[in-house]
Design an enzyme around this catalytic site. Sequence first.
Site, PDB file in Angstrom:
ATOM      1  N   ASP A 111      62.373  36.652  15.029  1.00 40.91           N
ATOM      2  CA  ASP A 111      62.552  36.420  13.927  1.00 40.91           C
ATOM      3  C   ASP A 111      64.414  36.198  13.345  1.00 40.91           C
ATOM      4  O   ASP A 111      64.962  36.310  13.738  1.00 40.91           O
ATOM      5  CB  ASP A 111      62.423  37.310  12.853  1.00 40.91           C
ATOM      6  CG  ASP A 111      61.582  38.131  11.162  1.00 40.91           C
ATOM      7  OD1 ASP A 111      61.267  36.827  10.917  1.00 40.91           O
ATOM      8  OD2 ASP A 111      62.323  39.276  11.183  1.00 40.91           O
ATOM      9  N   ASP A 145      61.791  42.468  13.521  1.00 44.28           N
ATOM     10  CA  ASP A 145      61.570  44.315  13.410  1.00 44.28           C
ATOM     11  C   ASP A 145      60.189  44.308  12.093  1.00 44.28           C
ATOM     12  O   ASP A 145      60.800  45.280  11.348  1.00 44.28           O
ATOM     13  CB  ASP A 145      63.184  43.981  12.248  1.00 44.28           C
ATOM     14  CG  ASP A 145      63.427  43.845  11.320  1.00 44.28           C
ATOM     15  OD1 ASP A 145      62.384  42.499  11.356  1.00 44.28           O
ATOM     16  OD2 ASP A 145      64.207  44.151  10.372  1.00 44.28           O
ATOM     17  N   ASP A 181      55.902  40.458  11.217  1.00 45.35           N
ATOM     18  CA  ASP A 181      56.481  40.711  12.836  1.00 45.35           C
ATOM     19  C   ASP A 181      55.108  41.434  14.103  1.00 45.35           C
ATOM     20  O   ASP A 181      55.258  41.444  15.303  1.00 45.35           O
ATOM     21  CB  ASP A 181      57.618  41.010  13.318  1.00 45.35           C
ATOM     22  CG  ASP A 181      59.104  39.893  11.849  1.00 45.35           C
ATOM     23  OD1 ASP A 181      58.314  38.878  12.260  1.00 45.35           O
ATOM     24  OD2 ASP A 181      59.809  40.353  11.977  1.00 45.35           O
TER      25      ASP A 181
END
Length: 775
Positions: free
Chosen positions: A315, A513, A517
Amino acid sequence: MCTETPNWGPCVNSARLLLAWVLAGLATGIVLHFTGNTAYATIAWAAASVPVALHVAFGVLRSLLGGRLGVDVIALFSILGALALDEAAAAAVIALMVAGGEALESWAEGRAQGALTDLLARAPRGAARIHNGEISDITLDAIAPDDLLLVRPGETVPADGTLEDAGATLDESMLTGEPLPVSLAQGARLRSGAVNAGGAFRMRATAGAAASTYAAIIRLTQAAAQSRAPLVRLADRWAIAFIILTCCVAGAAWLISGDPRRALAVLVVATPCPLILAAPIALVAGIGRAARRGIVVKGGAALERLARIRTVIFDKTGTLTPGRPRLAGIEADPALGRDAALRLAASLAQASTHPVSVALVAAARARGFDLPVPESVAETPGGGLSGLVEGKALTLGSEGFLIGQGMGPENGLFAAALVSAAGSVGWLAVEGRAAAAFIMADGLREEAPRAVRALRQLGVARILMVTGDRAAAATPIAAALRLDAMLADRDPEGKLIALRAEAANGPVAMVGDGVNDAPVLAAADVGIAMGAHGTAAAAEAGDVVLLADRLDRAAEAIAIARRARRIALQAILLGMGLSLLAMVAAAFGWLSPLAGALLQEAIDVAAILYALRALLPGDGAVVRLSGEAGLSARVAEHAGLRDLAEALRGAGETLHEGPAQLMELRSLERRLREELLPHQAAEESALYPEAAARLGGQDPLGVLLRMHTEIEGLAERFSSLLPLAETPGGFAEVAPALRRTLFALEALLALHLTAEEEALAGLTGPEELAAHSPR
């Protein structure tokens, strides 16, 4: 077996109870035997082994129903055979081996995650509905389409809907990963799960809470976690071949000697405790080693999957970047100056909790500015601030907000500086006139380049970024890190689609995080969650949690996992090799069943001690790559690049010649694209890996790679400025920026070439470098 039970707590407790029962029975039998009560000792040993036999039989049956056969069948036959042949002591010793392995394996898996309670805890609990001019608090279930809702500052949007008021500022980082708050105008679409980062606003619900975005994220996470196939135990992969070999040796020993005890002795020493014990102990030791480094691995199965990773997906926000906006640049009217502009803007920003305001105040205080208290401050949700600072009327906000106030930037103001800005831009107007622009960005984590390079050295074949952020903000990050691919504007479902596409090529790890996600972390072969500042939802959905807020621990986790798995395999080979020798001795009648059981215990101890090596530090976290081309071939190109650096300096010195120089500038831009950038790409694919392998150490050329990134950024900026210079009257506007860019390129390129030659001097002959030394 216990390792297949989804509820680990009861499994761990039953394994411990079984081990305690066997130890008690074995100890009781030993005491009774040495006190002359042989018959009672046999009963005690049999009582200790029978529950283990039943437990193993149940596990074998369940494996058969699942379509596979485990090595535990040998342990079952050994215990039953020992009891049938009145070898109760041997049966108890075998039961101890099996129960001990079960307890260790269950303890390791007992650290696995529970339900996604933290994700559910972050969901909105209620809403404020406006009806007939009155506000009433209602439950989420009571929200219906077309309800008018009030969202107060700091509250979570409870359902999907549209904005009723003139503007609003929302923090959508939980949904998209975008770190900067989003300013929305009336009629904009709102999604549940976003947090109100401005003043209170009204919204019109278009769906109930259960049909809204946040509820969908929860459902995606739960479904993804359930869709992952269970890991087959390392021991069971070799089960069929080992069972056939054991049965053949035991059958031959019985057939040739006519003594069933020889077959029993073969079965006893063939009891696959090195397979049952060594693997979980090495994996648990690897888990312990990782924990000392601030890496929590949720069980041996997760560690083993981590060791097989070949693709890593990152990410962006909060993972590759810190996730907090920072001041990246200032452009100001020369009459005002950059420092004065920042001081005024930060003074006014003290009256707001907007993340951009916080970043401006932090930047001003870092420079030691004294910030006066603003007066008559008014904040427009989703727009900006206005007020007085030292008697000056100031307005701070987005370009759209200033335009709405009739004080928008003049056409082309600061265009040269803002043309390549990837982040958002905040504007300051002084006395009704736009006077400064503040470029906000979410830069790379300091350790991100090292983390990516370490993954390359570990042999990870593909590294990419999948983010909900805009492509304009994500592309520079991907370019700086030399990622293989970048996918932007992806919602949680879009990230799952990308993950499944990558999974077709091999095991995939996802590093993230945020709440957005969580589904992809749960669906990945291994989910790695940034736990220090990430959301609890991500930590819950992940298989690995990085407690230290350092991205390079992801690469370290993979290195630890691979070492632990390697040691586990070596311990298995050691134990099973000794067991095979013992099987031969038992087949020839040189070992009784009890002696074989005790010898097998000694083999188990040796395998366990070897497996415990996984607790020790490894010999480095990376495997080095070798290059494809020689060093001198690439360094030889430096002579031409030094000519390019001189041409850049010359162009900067003669830039006053005006538009007539545009042809020369275009020629330089072409040389940058056709000579410099391909040269850097070739170095990174061929020269640097070979040089790194010869230099040794970890990431020896990291500084040179960082210079490549900066040079690429300057080259991109130069290319972006030229079209502006070619517009009528544009040359004079962009000339200062062009000059700064040319001089910066020349200085950095010359420094890079010298640093590179110095770093590689020991790897090439002095005569090869003489022609390329600085003039």
